[in-house]
Design a protein around this motif. Structure first.
Motif, PDB file in Angstrom:
ATOM      1  N   PRO B  70       0.887  -1.062  -0.083  1.00 34.32           N
ATOM      2  CA  PRO B  70      -0.019   0.094  -0.199  1.00 34.32           C
ATOM      3  C   PRO B  70       0.786   1.237   0.061  1.00 34.32           C
ATOM      4  O   PRO B  70       1.986   1.282   0.788  1.00 34.32           O
ATOM      5  N   GLY B  71       0.592   2.232  -1.026  1.00 30.12           N
ATOM      6  CA  GLY B  71       1.426   3.384  -0.866  1.00 30.12           C
ATOM      7  C   GLY B  71       2.835   3.259  -1.667  1.00 30.12           C
ATOM      8  O   GLY B  71       3.537   4.450  -1.879  1.00 30.12           O
ATOM      9  N   ALA B  72       3.136   2.403  -2.264  1.00 33.61           N
ATOM     10  CA  ALA B  72       4.064   2.210  -3.078  1.00 33.61           C
ATOM     11  C   ALA B  72       4.079   3.133  -4.009  1.00 33.61           C
ATOM     12  O   ALA B  72       3.126   3.432  -4.616  1.00 33.61           O
ATOM     13  N   ASP B  73       5.411   3.625  -4.546  1.00 34.60           N
ATOM     14  CA  ASP B  73       5.516   4.880  -5.120  1.00 34.60           C
ATOM     15  C   ASP B  73       6.556   4.580  -6.398  1.00 34.60           C
ATOM     16  O   ASP B  73       7.793   4.483  -5.744  1.00 34.60           O
ATOM     17  N   PRO B  74       6.222   4.559  -7.440  1.00 32.04           N
ATOM     18  CA  PRO B  74       7.477   4.205  -8.679  1.00 32.04           C
ATOM     19  C   PRO B  74       8.196   5.363  -8.723  1.00 32.04           C
ATOM     20  O   PRO B  74       9.213   5.280  -9.461  1.00 32.04           O
ATOM     21  N   THR B  75       7.820   6.677  -8.054  1.00 34.39           N
ATOM     22  CA  THR B  75       8.790   7.881  -7.982  1.00 34.39           C
ATOM     23  C   THR B  75       9.827   7.920  -6.982  1.00 34.39           C
ATOM     24  O   THR B  75      10.367   9.094  -6.812  1.00 34.39           O
TER      25      THR B  75
END
Lengths: 317, 317
Positions: B70-75
């Motif tokens: 949850p909340g993983a962010d590719p940037t």
């Protein structure tokens, strides 16, 4: 409501004789029925008929899901104890009797004598030589090996070995028509292809366990969590072709060939499964199974195999 | 809307340094980001930053489908050309520099000098020895091999070799926390486990093609239409355990051990990939690919890999 028209048969074959009805034979029967064929099953054991019925019932839901022919009927088979009578009117014979020359060389000439010469007799044998199976037959060229892989109603591979050119082509066409993936061996070698390749991999795997390099569970994971995932999608050569990037296989061989050769040089070649090795493997597998019994593991395998086959079937390619 | 809370990190590690950002390093970066970690990427090439960005973007949809945190962010990554600065504040280091002792033995002591002693430095090396990678480090025991399998953002296997007991346990916990399937080698052997097992299988496969036993496409099918399907579900030992029926591995070894030993005795042991073999393999793979280019084949592989991993994840077990 019973179907008014018979289902369309694969090629010219409408009826298949399944001779020898242990696990392999029963699984073949289920496979052929699912493709709309009529099946006659023969086995000397009085218990075989009911066992085949149970096997077909158990396999039917997954065979339907994977694509049964329209009108395929799981009851369209009968049992005939006499093998010579069982093959009457059959367009293809799949023999799965016990793996002994004495048994097969007594049985196959009886089938041969009862059949017109163009009907192929395919033996499921994994360990016998195709060139010896036709001994005593009037038409030995129509006897060949059509070796399935367990469980045969799910695994597509069929290895064709031996037989004359016409029989090989007829077997190739027949197995394709029933949804299998037949391959042709140009020479006979012990273990055919798949069992040899399994044996080569497993020789190293068992040695790694025996030498204490890793546990059975970790050696298994080195396949099922790694290259095994890719091998369910493509074979080792196409895998290496992709590993070569845009240069493909040629680049792979020139770039990574030396590393592979250095690993080849270090591979083990044990000749025997020693008692210590057998004990380590048996204990290690028990640890890996962690209390799950054979039925539980088998049900998981067949569930995932069916899902995997459906996934491949539905992929645009 | 950006997430207000940082995603929960796996274990104590919040930031990972990815040192060396070719295909393997970039794939690791995508994997770590998908598990909610912050990533710092370092590479001497000026093109690496944009290449890593493209790789993360390409991998992100499938990583989300397979279960991003949850909340993983590719940037949530940045590029830092200086490796010693890139590891500052990192809780785990994954090094994927070129496969040469000279390169790694110059690089690893710089990372070691910049890090507190409890942070593990894992090398992606497939071909070098773990025992030599720590040379020149003040804390060589925290240097180990954490070898992934291509493509690393999809294939779960990570082989852990070398390192001191605390580093091995920390690496095991870290890789599990990011959704990998780590395994532990108790001794270092060339090729670790999976590449050795691949090499053993492929040695026989290439020989069968070289001897004209079957085509490249048919040898590939002998795996991908047969045992390869089972190996995506369980490893070779558990497969044989099931082949033993209710008697399991013990029955399998006593019943089918002699057949396996007879196949072992007949296996080939070529030492080299001869020019004739290389030519037969390259030509055979081209026939098998039948005009499909590498990108097409790779896209199919990754699509099916993702489907297969989702299938296994969703199975009740």
């Amino acid at each position: 409501m019973p179907h008014a028209e018979p289902p369309s048969p694969p090629g010219a074959v409408r009826r298949v004789a399944v001779i020898g009805a242990g696990t392999i034979g029963a699984s073949w029967a289920a496979c052929f029925l699912s493709r709309g064929l009529e099946v006659v099953v023969s086995d000397p054991s009085p218990d075989a008929e009911s066992a085949v019925g149970r096997m077909i019932d158990a396999a039917w839901p997954v065979l339907q899901r994977l694509g049964a022919a329209p009108g395929a009927d799981p009851t369209r088979w009968r049992f005939e104890p006499d093998p010579a009578r069982a093959v009457e009117g059959a367009g293809f014979v799949q023999e799965s009797a016990p793996e002994r020359y004495a048994v097969k060389q007594a049985l196959l000439p009886r089938l041969d004598a009862a059949l017109p010469p163009e009907v192929v007799i395919a033996s499921s044998s994994s360990g016998l030589l195709a060139s010896r199976l036709g001994d005593g037959c009037r038409h030995p060229g129509r006897v060949l090996i059509g070796h399935p892989f367990n469980p045969p109603h799910l695994i597509p591979l069929v290895e064709i070995v031996g037989g004359d050119p016409a029989a090989r082509q007829a077997a190739l066409a027949f197995y394709r028509a029933v949804g299998k993936h037949p391959i042709l061996l140009n020479k006979e070698v012990p273990g055919h292809l798949a069992n040899r390749l399994q044996a080569a991999l497993w020789r190293e795997a068992a040695w790694l366990v025996d030498q204490g390099v890793a546990s059975v569970a970790d050696v298994d994971a080195a396949i099922s969590e790694g290259p095994g995932l890719r091998w369910a999608i493509m074979g080792p050569h196409l895998t290496f072709h992709l590993a070569g990037g845009r240069g493909g296989m040629e680049h792979f061989l020139s770039h990574l060939g030396p590393a592979l050769e250095s690993w080849w040089a270090d591979l083990s070649t044990p000749a025997h499964i020693t008692p210590a090795m057998a004990e380590a493997l048996t204990r290690g597998v028990a640890e890996e199974a962690a209390g799950r019994d054979i039925e539980t593991l088998e049900a998981r395998r067949d569930r995932l195999l069916a899902g995997l086959l459906a996934l491949r079937r539905d992929d645009p390619g």
